[in-house]
Design an enzyme around this catalytic site. Sequence first.
Site, mmCIF file in Angstrom:
data_model
loop_
_atom_site.group_PDB
_atom_site.id
_atom_site.type_symbol
_atom_site.label_atom_id
_atom_site.label_comp_id
_atom_site.label_asym_id
_atom_site.label_seq_id
_atom_site.Cartn_x
_atom_site.Cartn_y
_atom_site.Cartn_z
ATOM 1 N N HIS A 107 -14.763 -18.436 -7.715
ATOM 2 C CA HIS A 107 -14.199 -17.509 -8.683
ATOM 3 C C HIS A 107 -15.026 -16.236 -8.654
ATOM 4 O O HIS A 107 -16.041 -16.129 -7.961
ATOM 5 C CB HIS A 107 -14.188 -18.121 -10.085
ATOM 6 C CG HIS A 107 -13.025 -19.032 -10.336
ATOM 7 N ND1 HIS A 107 -11.715 -18.624 -10.204
ATOM 8 C CD2 HIS A 107 -12.982 -20.340 -10.722
ATOM 9 C CE1 HIS A 107 -10.915 -19.633 -10.490
ATOM 10 N NE2 HIS A 107 -11.651 -20.688 -10.805
ATOM 11 N N ASP A 167 -12.187 -10.006 -8.375
ATOM 12 C CA ASP A 167 -10.734 -10.202 -8.396
ATOM 13 C C ASP A 167 -9.989 -8.884 -8.198
ATOM 14 O O ASP A 167 -9.051 -8.795 -7.400
ATOM 15 C CB ASP A 167 -10.305 -10.816 -9.727
ATOM 16 C CG ASP A 167 -10.613 -12.302 -9.819
ATOM 17 O OD1 ASP A 167 -11.024 -12.883 -8.799
ATOM 18 O OD2 ASP A 167 -10.455 -12.873 -10.904
ATOM 19 N N ARG A 178 6.440 -21.914 -8.030
ATOM 20 C CA ARG A 178 6.762 -23.335 -7.898
ATOM 21 C C ARG A 178 7.476 -23.808 -9.162
ATOM 22 O O ARG A 178 7.421 -23.146 -10.202
ATOM 23 C CB ARG A 178 5.484 -24.146 -7.697
ATOM 24 C CG ARG A 178 4.541 -24.127 -8.890
ATOM 25 C CD ARG A 178 3.339 -25.018 -8.654
ATOM 26 N NE ARG A 178 2.463 -25.071 -9.817
ATOM 27 C CZ ARG A 178 1.440 -24.276 -10.025
ATOM 28 N NH1 ARG A 178 1.149 -23.333 -9.135
ATOM 29 N NH2 ARG A 178 0.697 -24.394 -11.108
#
Length: 350
Positions: free
Chosen positions: A136, A166, A37
């Site tokens: 998370h 992760d 972005r």
Amino acid sequence: MQPLEGLTVLDFTTLLPGPLASLMLAEAGARVIKVERPGGEDMRRFPPFVDGQSVLFAQLNAGKQIVTLDLKTSEDRRRLDLLIAGADVLLEQFRPGVMARLGLDYETLSARQPGLIYCSISGYGQTGPRAGAAGHDLNYQALTGLLAQSCGTAAHPALPPAQIADIGGGSFPAVMNILLAVLQRQKTGRGCHLDVAMSDAMFTFGLFAQAQRIARVPVDEHGTGLLTGGSPRYRLYPASDDRQIAVAALEDKFWWAFCDVIGLPDALRDDRKDPGATAAAVAGIIASRSSDDWGPMLEAADCCVCVVRQVHEARADPHFVDRWLFSRTISPGDTAMEQIVLPVDRAFRG
């Protein structure tokens, strides 16, 4: 020729799980186009920095083509449509529903591009009551029971030193399933939607606990399991200089060799009789000498016991130096940085 040469990956992901997955694909030869972005993703602002640039961002995105698109503008949407048309794989890491609101969900894109492999990485998956919840790494471990088995205690919990969810629940499963989907597409001509939930894989990491649950025996928690500190044969013991000695002498031949090195009394070597007494005796002996004393003796005994290394010591270890793990550099802008070590990179490059 690299194994993924000719494969194009369009990567919408940020931070760690997705970028690490696409980095592995890039290192294996895929062309990876990272969509950011305006202003760039958050990892660009994550420390540490070298000459004002995030080291983590540079490591995770080395070798990728980065394009900045404002999806609110018609011009950039047209540019994105061209990128999607040329992509074999699309990788995204938003909360479920975000890509659909952008008109970029799998159903929409696969209708005009049936061969597209679309991989979604999320905390809890694309379906289920928690699908839209924030989370998370620590949350995914906590909610799946994995954290309760840590080598800490109920009073003094231990935080894992690695991003298990992760990387082990996001990056690695994404790469494996993308490669499987590529093989399937070669046979069928069709792509698919891969639903990678980081929390799902945490049950696999807790395999021993799952086996205990299936066998209807009490599940070891808070450091009481065989591999989480419950056995004298598998735990950390501080030496006199406060450096830790990692004991992993599970098998009898290693355990007895370790006992010989430290001179553990014969009466305590059968740790099944009184594990607490054996562990206390081992702790007392280890604490009587420094890690510099213990290190050479334990290495010579080859008994699965070693001194816990600091990062700078590990990087200087002749074994890892010999394998060239830290030899490659990347150059974002005018700054040279060392590249992250990847299993796919090391395996293919030798």
